[in-house]
Design an enzyme around this catalytic site. Structure first.
Site: not given
Ligand SMILES: Cc1cc2nc3c(=O)[nH]c(=O)nc-3n(C[C@H](O)[C@H](O)[C@H](O)COP(=O)(O)O)c2cc1C
Length: 437
Positions: A233-236
């Site tokens: 995933g990512n930090r958005s």
């Protein structure tokens, strides 16, 4: 405009009296159809007095007029508020056991907007969510409920959006449908009188810049599964995308939010399409873009996904080598949206977001300009990201680059401030694209 206002049997039925007032004061002709249960909350006398029309909930009243056929055929817009869990289920399964559900089945191409309200558990129940999905897949606009205090002491998603928000969404939907049907000669024209008569609202009482337009916004971060429990995933957090959706709604647009994983709730009054992976987002974005005037791709989309997704949890074992994750490239959704638009010669403004970090090879703006060249979108909103920068924060600082090469525009402040600046820029671009009549 002839409006049918369906009222479901929920505690929020009393708020719909104010919504009815907004419609009638804006000059619309409204017939109210409460369900049997709704009349236990607000009496027929209230609906008759406020609408100036007789009110019934049975197909067997005034049979000589065949009410459900006439109302279904004559309606130019149907709004259902509050849409109870029961009404959503009855509409999704095509039941016709009262005047409102009969009218919904007779409505043909008429735009239908439903504003659900119920306890969080009922809203989040898979049965309700499946009904909402079915209705949306058939073209019904189902608004996202607001979050906040519910009937009892509890709170959460499930509140009816405020009457002004439903009014704005309804006017935007009617404007977008009329434009689609070619009734306004191509470009959607805001109903000036209606918007001015909208009464108190969060936005200034001017003709709203995006009235009658459909805006699709993607938000949050995609999650690419490795196995049933793990993902890349990512930090958005979704905060910037949600702020953009709220700003577009405020500007009078009909707003569709393509929500990847988000840490914040969607604004009340938008239509939400939940997605998980980049491939799901691609499908939803191409589908939504087909009837959108503006597409804003603010979600953080994974560039790569695991080549193989294990059907069972990958075990940690001492007797085999540590697993290696092979990645494959995800499709370039922004680029594809531009290609599809250009191939169809569609009038559509496409806005990309770039989360860049500079490195030894170049600074953030250099990478962003190269990205704008590659993607060929109309505007690119660039922010510099890092571990503590932008992702999850409440503030942002961006530069808006334009394909026409005009001066980069800076915007900073809260994510709502940045969203307002982006929406202002979008409306300026749209008004430049459409020569005054
Ligand atoms: C005090 C009270 C409040 C209710 N509020 C809601 C509500 O907000 N949303 C909902 O879906 N159902 C609510 N219900 C349940 C509905 O009234 C019930 O499901 C009914 O069958 C709905 O009928 P209708 O869909 O024909 O209006 C409430 C019931 C009571 C007694």
């Amino acid at each position: 405009m002839r409006i049918v206002l369906g009222v479901g049997g929920g505690i929020a039925a009393y708020k719909v009296a104010s919504l009815l007032r907004l419609f009638t004061e804006a000059g619309h002709d409204v017939t109210v159809i409460p369900t049997e249960a709704a009349t236990r909350f607000v009496g027929v006398a209230t609906w008759e007095a406020l609408s100036g029309h007789p009110v019934s909930n049975s197909v067997f009243d005034a049979v000589h007029t065949v009410n459900h056929v006439r109302l279904g055929h004559e309606a130019e817009l149907i709004v259902v508020a509050p849409a109870t869990a029961d009404l959503l289920a009855r509409a999704a399964t095509g039941q016709a056991d009262d005047l409102l559900t009969n009218t919904l089945l007779m409505a043909g191409d008429c735009p239908v907007l439903m504003a659900p309200a119920m306890h969080t558990e009922m809203w989040q129940h898979p049965a309700t969510q499946a009904n909402v999905e079915t209705l949306r897949s058939r073209g019904v606009t189902v608004l996202e409920p607001a979050s906040g205090r519910l009937t009892g002491a509890d709170s959460g998603p499930g509140r009816l959006p405020e009457p002004e928000a439903i009014f704005t969404a309804a006017m935007a939907l009617a404007g977008a449908s009329a434009a689609e049907a070619g009734e306004s000669g191509g470009a959607a024209q805001p109903d000036v009188d209606a918007v001015l008569a909208a009464g108190p609202s969060a936005a200034p009482l001017a003709v709203r810049a995006l009235a009658g337009l459909t805006v699709t916004v993607s938000a949050g971060g995609t999650r690419e599964p490795l196995d049933p429990v793990r993902f890349l995933g990512n930090r958005s957090s979704g905060k910037q995308g949600v702020a953009l959706a709220a700003a577009a709604l405020e500007a009078g647009a009909r707003v569709r939010l393509l929500a990847a994983h988000m840490e914040v709730p969607a604004p009340a009054g938008v239509e939400v399409v939940q997605v998980e992976t980049a491939l799901e987002l691609r499908k939803a974005a191409l589908h939504a873009a087909a009837d959108s005037d503006v597409v804003i791709m603010a979600a953080a989309v994974a560039d790569f996904r695991p080549a193989d997704v294990s059907g069972t949890k990958i075990k940690k074992r001492d007797d085999v080598a540590d697993p290696v994750i092979n990645l494959v490239r995800n499709p370039d959704i922004l680029r594809e949206l531009v290609e599809v638009r250009d191939a169809a010669s569609r009038d559509q403004l496409i806005v990309g977001f770039a989360a860049e970090t500079g490195d030894a090879g170049g600074d953030v703006l250099e990478y962003a300009r190269a990205k704008l060249q590659r993607k060929a979108c109309d505007l690119l909103v660039v922010n510099q990201v890092g571990r503590d920068k932008v992702f999850g924060e409440d503030t942002n600082s961006v530069v808006i680059l334009s394909r026409d090469g005009s001066e980069p525009q800076e915007a900073s402040g809260s994510k709502s401030d940045v969203a307002a600046a982006v929406i202002d820029r979008i409306s300026a671009e749209l008004s430049r694209a459409v020569p005054p009549a």
